[in-house]
Scaffold this motif. Structure first.
Motif, PDB file in Angstrom:
ATOM      1  N   ARG A 111      -1.448  17.424   3.528  1.00  0.00           N
ATOM      2  CA  ARG A 111      -1.913  16.282   4.406  1.00  0.00           C
ATOM      3  C   ARG A 111      -3.492  16.454   4.805  1.00  0.00           C
ATOM      4  NH1 ARG A 111      -2.250  16.344   9.608  1.00  0.00           N
ATOM      5  NH2 ARG A 111      -2.073  13.919   9.604  1.00  0.00           N
ATOM      6  N   VAL A 112      -4.148  15.823   5.313  1.00  0.00           N
ATOM      7  CA  VAL A 112      -5.281  15.806   5.965  1.00  0.00           C
ATOM      8  C   VAL A 112      -5.268  15.156   7.499  1.00  0.00           C
ATOM      9  CG1 VAL A 112      -6.637  15.698   4.059  1.00  0.00           C
ATOM     10  CG2 VAL A 112      -6.620  13.726   5.224  1.00  0.00           C
ATOM     11  N   GLU A 113      -6.170  15.843   8.222  1.00  0.00           N
ATOM     12  CA  GLU A 113      -6.218  15.481   9.706  1.00  0.00           C
ATOM     13  C   GLU A 113      -7.456  14.507   9.731  1.00  0.00           C
ATOM     14  OE1 GLU A 113      -6.675  17.143  14.133  1.00  0.00           O
ATOM     15  OE2 GLU A 113      -5.651  18.438  12.636  1.00  0.00           O
ATOM     16  N   ALA A 114      -6.859  13.179   9.327  1.00  0.00           N
ATOM     17  CA  ALA A 114      -8.209  12.095   9.378  1.00  0.00           C
ATOM     18  C   ALA A 114      -8.368  11.495  10.447  1.00  0.00           C
ATOM     19  CB  ALA A 114      -7.437  11.272   8.360  1.00  0.00           C
ATOM     20  N   GLU A 115      -9.488  11.034  10.691  1.00  0.00           N
ATOM     21  CA  GLU A 115      -9.949  10.369  11.792  1.00  0.00           C
ATOM     22  C   GLU A 115      -9.543   8.903  11.998  1.00  0.00           C
ATOM     23  OE1 GLU A 115     -13.838  10.867  12.947  1.00  0.00           O
ATOM     24  OE2 GLU A 115     -13.758  13.028  13.226  1.00  0.00           O
ATOM     25  N   ARG A 116      -9.478   8.341  10.699  1.00  0.00           N
ATOM     26  CA  ARG A 116      -8.960   7.011  10.476  1.00  0.00           C
ATOM     27  C   ARG A 116      -7.644   6.862  10.214  1.00  0.00           C
ATOM     28  NH1 ARG A 116     -13.854   5.294   6.194  1.00  0.00           N
ATOM     29  NH2 ARG A 116     -13.004   7.368   5.432  1.00  0.00           N
ATOM     30  N   PRO A 117      -7.218   5.858  10.354  1.00  0.00           N
ATOM     31  CA  PRO A 117      -5.873   5.598   9.950  1.00  0.00           C
ATOM     32  C   PRO A 117      -5.427   5.187   8.640  1.00  0.00           C
ATOM     33  CG  PRO A 117      -6.529   3.375  11.169  1.00  0.00           C
ATOM     34  CD  PRO A 117      -7.675   4.463  11.346  1.00  0.00           C
ATOM     35  N   GLU A 118      -5.578   6.311   7.814  1.00  0.00           N
ATOM     36  CA  GLU A 118      -5.503   6.027   6.287  1.00  0.00           C
ATOM     37  C   GLU A 118      -4.342   6.841   5.808  1.00  0.00           C
ATOM     38  OE1 GLU A 118      -9.993   5.220   4.769  1.00  0.00           O
ATOM     39  OE2 GLU A 118      -9.383   7.198   4.888  1.00  0.00           O
ATOM     40  N   LEU A 119      -3.649   6.477   4.849  1.00  0.00           N
ATOM     41  CA  LEU A 119      -2.498   7.235   4.236  1.00  0.00           C
ATOM     42  C   LEU A 119      -2.687   7.059   2.763  1.00  0.00           C
ATOM     43  CD1 LEU A 119       0.562   5.263   6.417  1.00  0.00           C
ATOM     44  CD2 LEU A 119      -0.493   7.419   6.686  1.00  0.00           C
ATOM     45  N   ALA A 120      -2.219   7.974   2.139  1.00  0.00           N
ATOM     46  CA  ALA A 120      -2.229   8.134   0.623  1.00  0.00           C
ATOM     47  C   ALA A 120      -0.741   7.960  -0.116  1.00  0.00           C
ATOM     48  CB  ALA A 120      -2.531   9.517   0.186  1.00  0.00           C
ATOM     49  N   LEU A 121      -0.852   6.799  -0.567  1.00  0.00           N
ATOM     50  CA  LEU A 121       0.511   6.232  -1.071  1.00  0.00           C
ATOM     51  C   LEU A 121       0.707   7.051  -2.556  1.00  0.00           C
ATOM     52  CD1 LEU A 121       1.032   2.478  -0.676  1.00  0.00           C
ATOM     53  CD2 LEU A 121       2.186   4.339   0.193  1.00  0.00           C
ATOM     54  N   THR A 122       1.786   7.815  -2.807  1.00  0.00           N
ATOM     55  CA  THR A 122       1.894   8.453  -4.182  1.00  0.00           C
ATOM     56  C   THR A 122       3.406   8.081  -4.859  1.00  0.00           C
ATOM     57  OG1 THR A 122       2.788  10.543  -3.374  1.00  0.00           O
ATOM     58  CG2 THR A 122       0.490  10.170  -3.218  1.00  0.00           C
ATOM     59  N   PHE A 123       3.108   7.988  -5.977  1.00  0.00           N
ATOM     60  CA  PHE A 123       4.580   7.752  -6.744  1.00  0.00           C
ATOM     61  C   PHE A 123       4.520   8.839  -8.011  1.00  0.00           C
ATOM     62  CE2 PHE A 123       3.050   3.825  -4.807  1.00  0.00           C
ATOM     63  CZ  PHE A 123       4.202   3.319  -4.318  1.00  0.00           C
ATOM     64  N   ASP A 124       5.683   9.199  -7.975  1.00  0.00           N
ATOM     65  CA  ASP A 124       6.022  10.193  -9.220  1.00  0.00           C
ATOM     66  C   ASP A 124       6.843   9.501 -10.145  1.00  0.00           C
ATOM     67  OD1 ASP A 124       4.804  12.312  -7.533  1.00  0.00           O
ATOM     68  OD2 ASP A 124       6.582  13.479  -7.331  1.00  0.00           O
ATOM     69  N   ILE A 125       6.626   9.682 -11.459  1.00  0.00           N
ATOM     70  CA  ILE A 125       7.291   8.886 -12.473  1.00  0.00           C
ATOM     71  C   ILE A 125       7.654   9.943 -13.815  1.00  0.00           C
ATOM     72  CG2 ILE A 125       5.196   7.716 -13.374  1.00  0.00           C
ATOM     73  CD1 ILE A 125       7.342   5.396 -14.260  1.00  0.00           C
ATOM     74  N   SER A 126       8.664  10.313 -14.138  1.00  0.00           N
ATOM     75  CA  SER A 126       8.883  11.170 -15.022  1.00  0.00           C
ATOM     76  C   SER A 126       9.886  10.498 -16.206  1.00  0.00           C
ATOM     77  CB  SER A 126       9.581  12.329 -14.671  1.00  0.00           C
ATOM     78  OG  SER A 126      10.677  12.241 -13.884  1.00  0.00           O
ATOM     79  N   TRP A 127      10.429   9.439 -15.836  1.00  0.00           N
ATOM     80  CA  TRP A 127      11.732   8.785 -16.818  1.00  0.00           C
ATOM     81  C   TRP A 127      11.889   7.412 -16.532  1.00  0.00           C
ATOM     82  CZ3 TRP A 127      16.816   7.214 -16.328  1.00  0.00           C
ATOM     83  CH2 TRP A 127      17.275   7.515 -15.247  1.00  0.00           C
ATOM     84  N   GLY A 128      12.282   6.542 -17.541  1.00  0.00           N
ATOM     85  CA  GLY A 128      12.574   5.220 -17.327  1.00  0.00           C
ATOM     86  C   GLY A 128      11.301   4.279 -17.207  1.00  0.00           C
ATOM     87  N   GLU A 129      12.072   3.021 -17.453  1.00  0.00           N
ATOM     88  CA  GLU A 129      10.960   1.889 -17.676  1.00  0.00           C
ATOM     89  C   GLU A 129      11.218   0.739 -16.747  1.00  0.00           C
ATOM     90  OE1 GLU A 129      12.129  -0.194 -21.330  1.00  0.00           O
ATOM     91  OE2 GLU A 129      11.658   1.966 -21.976  1.00  0.00           O
ATOM     92  N   GLN A 130      12.418   0.766 -15.981  1.00  0.00           N
ATOM     93  CA  GLN A 130      12.701  -0.429 -14.969  1.00  0.00           C
ATOM     94  C   GLN A 130      11.955  -0.583 -13.653  1.00  0.00           C
ATOM     95  OE1 GLN A 130      14.505  -2.702 -16.828  1.00  0.00           O
ATOM     96  NE2 GLN A 130      14.406  -1.393 -18.450  1.00  0.00           N
ATOM     97  N   GLN A 131      11.727   0.510 -13.189  1.00  0.00           N
ATOM     98  CA  GLN A 131      11.303   0.287 -11.697  1.00  0.00           C
ATOM     99  C   GLN A 131       9.984   0.047 -11.725  1.00  0.00           C
ATOM    100  OE1 GLN A 131      13.749   0.000  -9.663  1.00  0.00           O
ATOM    101  NE2 GLN A 131      15.333   0.615 -11.157  1.00  0.00           N
ATOM    102  N   LEU A 132       8.998   0.689 -12.737  1.00  0.00           N
ATOM    103  CA  LEU A 132       7.610   0.583 -12.293  1.00  0.00           C
ATOM    104  C   LEU A 132       7.138  -0.762 -12.368  1.00  0.00           C
ATOM    105  CD1 LEU A 132       4.768   1.977 -12.494  1.00  0.00           C
ATOM    106  CD2 LEU A 132       5.043   1.850 -14.854  1.00  0.00           C
ATOM    107  N   ALA A 133       7.621  -1.867 -12.997  1.00  0.00           N
ATOM    108  CA  ALA A 133       7.085  -2.997 -12.875  1.00  0.00           C
ATOM    109  C   ALA A 133       7.069  -3.545 -11.610  1.00  0.00           C
ATOM    110  CB  ALA A 133       7.569  -3.995 -14.045  1.00  0.00           C
TER     111      ALA A 133
END
Length: 254
Positions: free
Chosen positions: A51-73
């Motif tokens: 993480r970083v100690e940021a001054e602004r109220p910002e968050l990094a959204l991350t998504f891991d994907i390794s299999w399947g094709e139904q949830q991404l859409a």
């Protein structure tokens, strides 16, 4: 007793790498859970970005994907419906080879692509040459499919040790971990996922979701979590945006 070494960051005008060596004594419970062997952050060498100690109220959204094709859409639809223009998808290259059209959908939506390796197996169980080969193979595949070389790596299962960090650095990758875990792959219920991703959140956190088909409740939980975080004043950025301008220091957390 479990303990974590956290590497925090303060905003500066210049880009610098920050991170954390997060590790636990618990064993592996499932293929999506991290195995983080113990090593000292006081030793010289690369670290993983937590993480970083940021001054602004910002968050990094991350998504891991390794299999399947139904949830991404539905996940992409939610992000676009909620006007979330910035997020980072860590993509398994083997998955990308099977679903180049879905990868292109992520790229066309304007989201950042990071490497999730090629084979979705624990790097900490491999020899260094195997780790290097897997990262390089993933790099080749993702570079060809997206026409842009990835610079960020989240090892499969979030599994890393000092060797993994050193190999990644030698290949010019920054290793990205997380500070907020949705545990969505466990399918604990929509309310639990929302609670996991909106409680004790602070500026500069990196939030982990999954876009694999194992995370069946993520599409329902995601819009609720986004609404709650936005109501608290947070905006969403990519990992690269979050890391722009940081300074490294260390703190031990029991």
């Amino acid at each position: 007793m479990n303990f974590i070494w956290v590497w925090h960051a303060k905003t500066l005008k210049r880009y610098m790498i920050i991170g954390i060596a997060a590790f636990f004594t618990a064993g592996i419970l499932y293929v999506e859970t991290p195995l983080l062997p113990v090593f000292s952050p006081n030793e010289e060498g690369p670290v993983a970005i937590h993480r970083v100690e940021a001054e602004r109220p910002e968050l990094a959204l991350t998504f891991d994907i390794s299999w399947g094709e139904q949830q991404l859409a539905p996940i992409l639809e939610t992000l676009q419906h909620k006007n979330v223009e910035h997020a980072t998808f860590f993509v398994s290259a083997a998955w990308a080879e099977r679903h180049p059209d879905l990868l292109q959908t992520i790229v066309d939506a304007g989201y950042e692509i990071g490497s999730h390796g090629y084979r979705h197996e624990h790097y900490t169980r491999w020899e260094e040459d195997q780790i290097k080969k897997d990262i390089q193979q993933a790099h080749s595949v993702l570079s060809e499919l997206t026409e842009e070389a990835p610079k960020l790596l989240r090892p499969p299962n979030g599994s890393f040790d000092k060797r993994v960090l050193e190999v990644a650095e030698s290949l010019n990758y920054d290793v990205i971990h997380w500070s907020i875990h949705s545990h969505d792959w466990e399918n604990p219920g929509v309310e639990a996922i929302v609670e996991n991703t909106t409680t004790n959140v602070t500026n500069g956190d990196i939030i982990l979701f999954h876009a694999s088909d194992s995370a069946k409740q993520t599409p329902e939980a995601l819009p609720i979590a986004l609404d709650k975080l936005e109501s608290e004043g947070y905006s969403f950025v990519t990992i690269s945006q979050l890391l722009t301008g940081v300074e490294m220091n260390a703190k031990e957390v029991d």
